[in-house]
Design an enzyme around this catalytic site. Structure first.
Site, mmCIF file in Angstrom:
data_model
loop_
_atom_site.group_PDB
_atom_site.id
_atom_site.type_symbol
_atom_site.label_atom_id
_atom_site.label_comp_id
_atom_site.label_asym_id
_atom_site.label_seq_id
_atom_site.Cartn_x
_atom_site.Cartn_y
_atom_site.Cartn_z
ATOM 1 N N CYS A 2 11.337 -6.175 35.804
ATOM 2 C CA CYS A 2 10.609 -6.899 36.841
ATOM 3 C C CYS A 2 9.136 -6.861 36.475
ATOM 4 O O CYS A 2 8.732 -6.099 35.602
ATOM 5 C CB CYS A 2 10.794 -6.231 38.193
ATOM 6 N N ARG A 27 9.172 -11.767 32.987
ATOM 7 C CA ARG A 27 9.833 -10.484 33.180
ATOM 8 C C ARG A 27 10.988 -10.570 34.178
ATOM 9 O O ARG A 27 11.720 -9.599 34.378
ATOM 10 C CB ARG A 27 8.821 -9.444 33.657
ATOM 11 N N TRP A 74 13.928 -9.302 38.346
ATOM 12 C CA TRP A 74 15.180 -9.534 37.618
ATOM 13 C C TRP A 74 16.172 -8.562 38.235
ATOM 14 O O TRP A 74 16.003 -7.340 38.139
ATOM 15 C CB TRP A 74 14.990 -9.257 36.129
ATOM 16 N N ASN A 100 9.113 -1.638 39.642
ATOM 17 C CA ASN A 100 9.852 -2.031 38.445
ATOM 18 C C ASN A 100 10.536 -0.779 37.920
ATOM 19 O O ASN A 100 9.884 0.259 37.790
ATOM 20 C CB ASN A 100 8.873 -2.580 37.400
ATOM 21 N N GLY A 101 11.835 -0.851 37.643
ATOM 22 C CA GLY A 101 12.545 0.322 37.117
ATOM 23 C C GLY A 101 13.726 0.644 38.009
ATOM 24 O O GLY A 101 14.214 -0.215 38.747
ATOM 25 N N GLU A 480 20.653 -15.055 14.219
ATOM 26 C CA GLU A 480 19.527 -15.376 15.103
ATOM 27 C C GLU A 480 19.582 -16.844 15.546
ATOM 28 O O GLU A 480 19.305 -17.173 16.701
ATOM 29 C CB GLU A 480 18.205 -15.048 14.390
ATOM 30 N N LYS A 484 19.716 -17.795 19.503
ATOM 31 C CA LYS A 484 18.725 -18.671 20.133
ATOM 32 C C LYS A 484 19.433 -19.850 20.772
ATOM 33 O O LYS A 484 19.134 -20.248 21.878
ATOM 34 C CB LYS A 484 17.742 -19.147 19.063
ATOM 35 N N GLU A 487 21.418 -18.890 23.893
ATOM 36 C CA GLU A 487 20.533 -18.376 24.933
ATOM 37 C C GLU A 487 19.878 -19.495 25.742
ATOM 38 O O GLU A 487 19.794 -19.406 26.969
ATOM 39 C CB GLU A 487 19.455 -17.525 24.244
ATOM 40 N N HIS A 503 37.838 -15.585 6.971
ATOM 41 C CA HIS A 503 38.649 -14.430 7.392
ATOM 42 C C HIS A 503 38.976 -14.485 8.885
ATOM 43 O O HIS A 503 39.261 -13.452 9.490
ATOM 44 C CB HIS A 503 37.924 -13.120 7.049
ATOM 45 N N LYS A 600 12.767 -11.345 29.825
ATOM 46 C CA LYS A 600 12.140 -11.207 28.507
ATOM 47 C C LYS A 600 12.485 -9.882 27.831
ATOM 48 O O LYS A 600 12.782 -9.832 26.655
ATOM 49 C CB LYS A 600 10.624 -11.343 28.659
HETATM 50 O O1 M6R Z 1 11.405 -6.601 23.473
HETATM 51 P P1 M6R Z 1 12.528 -6.434 22.496
HETATM 52 O O2 M6R Z 1 12.221 -6.999 21.172
HETATM 53 O O3 M6R Z 1 12.966 -4.998 22.387
HETATM 54 O O4 M6R Z 1 13.734 -7.220 23.136
HETATM 55 C C1 M6R Z 1 15.007 -7.151 22.563
HETATM 56 C C2 M6R Z 1 15.888 -8.294 23.024
HETATM 57 O O5 M6R Z 1 16.140 -8.188 24.392
HETATM 58 C C3 M6R Z 1 15.246 -9.647 22.738
HETATM 59 O O6 M6R Z 1 14.960 -9.772 21.380
HETATM 60 C C4 M6R Z 1 16.172 -10.800 23.143
HETATM 61 O O7 M6R Z 1 17.342 -10.781 22.394
HETATM 62 C C5 M6R Z 1 15.426 -12.111 22.947
HETATM 63 N N1 M6R Z 1 14.703 -12.445 24.133
HETATM 64 C C6 M6R Z 1 16.294 -13.232 22.574
HETATM 65 O O8 M6R Z 1 15.539 -14.385 22.336
#
Ligand code: M6R
Length: 605
Positions: A2, A27, A74, A100-101, A480, A484, A487, A503, A600
């Site tokens: 958050c 966040r 969040w 937050n937490g 990756e 992306k 996501e 496989h 994020k």
């Molecule tokens: O802040 P971080 O790099 O530790 O975050 C890790 C993942 O949550 C982050 O890379 C996530 O997979 C990306 N937002 C994806 O685009």
């Protein structure tokens, strides 16, 4: 994760808190809320949905006051309803709290407070905090003492900001969650992250666990939990406020993809000498890694893919290196010694799984190093050392420019390690690698302005699924590319090592499942064979390769990657895939910067 923001100063806090929330929305965006001390009491405005909806509601109401707090959520405890939105208050509305937490002992506290007659109106762990604060207010000589008693009762991880009726002050505390103080003359901010107030000040104080901060309109004080004064360094953040806006772009993600020539140039600035092919990292003079015999990289999501890229470079430099998904690292008894260097790769420096892995490694005697974008982050502070990727603030939930900067930073580190560690095998051709790296920002720039990614994305709209394949350094790029894509488009996408396709996954391949094949010089002829196996089953192949590469003629479509040293080719290919994801998501009208269900960085395990 958050976002919290608080402000104490002269004049109205509400617009500042709202704009801070907009800057923190990456966040979390399940709900948003603001509380302000208005002279007659505390006004609270909160609702599920985005900050813009809250702002519209507040414009219709009257809210003002020079001390205020805000929150963007969040959801973890309880669904994203109005009732669960922060700020939370005690029964009489005398205290308002944003958090937050996770308060781990919230159930025990809730029972204790319920026995005292408190009534709860939300499902959140946070709601115990205002009730507890109010309980101690009745029994303490002043609000600051009551706040300290409250904080002492909390277990878990938290960053908290609170206001109290009758007090022109914000009370803040942290334990395991980030909280940074911004000082703008005699105006003060408290926030989860610097972008929240960067447009007002770049002068910051990173608070430590067990610090208590009290912000008033013309003063600020930091003490420990017993009220003893605490001295914290004041620092200047060298992020430009412009970097936190969208500028001319429709989305943060598109901006962050397009600024990569600059962010990458910042990452490498002063760190390579292409003439003699050497890397110099200010933080790590020659010999800094003597005694290291093995490297373990721990990371999540996109950062894990960067770590996999780093693993390959470390291994080719003769270093015993393995990348682990941070969430899995603790499930196996991965052997660690005091000669193990554990590198936490994390953009935010706040990801709970990655912090958990780093703490586990520390407990077992390993040396730890954070490769992160955020100065003052928990990872940077908890690790023995930190190496900053210098990519500038990344606001879009989808990580883009930070992947590129992480991978390059790990490449530089691999070079430094190869020179220092026994059995290291520094590459003979590093001069050529370094020269190509120096030219990489320009190559990236050229590629960005000539990309066909939008057309390719449009052509394959409506496909059943999207596959991404690559080998060697292009394998993490395939993973990756798929991450992306899924996501932000919400379409089914998977990444595979090219050789693995046959496989099992090949059974998923049909004429309606395009395969993006990434070519970067790692046994490309084998990847080409694997791509043609998919083509034989009717799938279109999109080659992500340099002009003139043999894959181009064989493929059904092509995304061009400039000719660069093979060490970097995958990184450019990745940017083309970022663009394909972006344009596809845009054509599908997705919430690109705030994809559903995500945040994020994820501060829960
Ligand atoms: O802040 P971080 O790099 O530790 O975050 C890790 C993942 O949550 C982050 O890379 C996530 O997979 C990306 N937002 C994806 O685009």
């Amino acid at each position: 994760m958050c976002g919290i923001i608080a402000r104490a100063g002269r004049g109205d806090a509400v617009p500042l808190v709202l704009s801070g929330l907009e800057n923190l929305e990456y966040r979390g965006y399940d709900s948003a809320g603001v509380a302000v001390r208005n002279g007659d009491g505390i006004d609270v405005y909160k609702r599920s949905g985005e900050v813009s909806e809250l702002s519209a509601q507040i414009r219709d109401g009257v809210a003002s006051g020079n001390v205020g707090i805000g929150h963007t959520r969040w959801s973890t405890h309880g669904p994203p309803t109005d009732a669960n939105a922060h700020p939370h208050t005690d029964g009489d509305g005398e205290v308002a709290v944003v958090h937050n937490g996770i308060i781990e002992n919230h159930e025990a506290l809730r029972e204790r407070l319920a026995d005292l007659g408190c009534e709860f109106t939300s499902d959140t762990d946070t709601e115990v905090v205002p009730h507890l604060f109010e309980h101690y207010l009745e029994r303490s000589e002043d609000a600051e003492a009551a706040f300290r008693r409250t904080v002492r009762d909390l277990e878990g991880s938290y960053a908290i900001a609170a206001i109290v009726d009758g007090e022109e002050a914000v009370y803040g505390a942290r334990q395991g969650s980030p909280l940074v103080l911004g000082v703008a003359g005699s105006e003060y901010f408290l926030a989860s992250d610097v972008p929240a107030f960067l447009e007002h000040t770049d002068t910051v104080v990173y608070l430590e666990d067990d610090d208590v901060a009290v912000l008033r309109p013309d003063s600020v004080g930091v003490t420990d939990l017993d009220g003893g004064d605490v001295a914290r360094d004041t620092e200047h953040v060298d992020w430009d406020p412009e970097e936190t806006g969208k500028g001319k772009y429709s989305h943060y993600m598109l901006k962050e993809i397009n600024v990569q020539p600059t962010s990458l140039a910042n990452t490498i600035e002063g760190r390579i000498d292409a003439e003699d092919g050497e890397v110099s990292l200010e933080e790590f003079p020659p010999g800094a890694f003597e005694g290291v015999s093995e490297v373990q990289l721990v990371a999540c999501g996109t950062s894990y893919h960067a770590a996999l890229y780093g693993q390959q470079l470390l291994q080719s430099a003769g270093i015993n290196a393995s990348a682990y998904r941070a969430s899995e690292y603790g499930t196996a008894d991965v052997p660690v010694t005091e000669r193990t260097l554990v590198i936490g790769v994390t953009q935010s420096g706040e990801t709970a799984d990655t912090l958990g892995a780093i703490r586990r490694a520390t407990d077992r005697g390993a040396r730890t190093l954070a490769v992160t974008n955020v100065v003052g982050s928990t990872a940077a502070r908890e690790c023995d050392d930190a190496l900053f990727i210098r990519a500038g603030p990344e606001i879009g939930v989808a990580a883009t420019k930070t992947f590129t900067s992480q991978a390059v930073t790990l490449a530089l580190l691999a070079r430094r390690l190869a020179v220092d560690v026994p059995h290291g095998d520094p590459r003979d051709d590093f001069e050529a690698v370094a020269k190509s790296l120096e030219r990489l920002p320009d190559a990236l720039d050229r590629m960005l302005s000539a990309s066909d990614a939008r057309e390719v994305g449009r052509h394959y709209l409506g496909s059943d699924a999207f596959f991404f394949i690559g080998r060697g350094r292009c394998y993490p790029v395939a993973l990756e590319g798929a991450l992306k894509f899924k996501e932000i488009t919400y379409e089914h996408a998977e990444g595979f090592a090219s050789g693995e396709l046959k496989h099992g996954p090949l059974s998923l391949v049909t004429p309606n499942t395009p395969v993006f094949a990434v070519f970067g010089g790692d046994q490309d002829e084998k990847t080409l064979k694997n791509a043609s196996e998919a083509q034989t089953r009717g799938a279109d192949v999109v080659a992500v390769a340099s002009q003139g590469h043999p894959a181009v003629d064989a493929a059904d479509a092509h995304l061009t990657v400039p000719d660069v040293h093979p060490v970097w080719a995958g990184l450019l290919a990745n940017v083309q895939l970022q663009l394909v994801s972006y344009h596809t998501a845009n054509q599908l009208d997705r919430a690109i910067d705030k994809p559903r269900n995500l945040a994020k960085s994820v501060t829960v395990e």
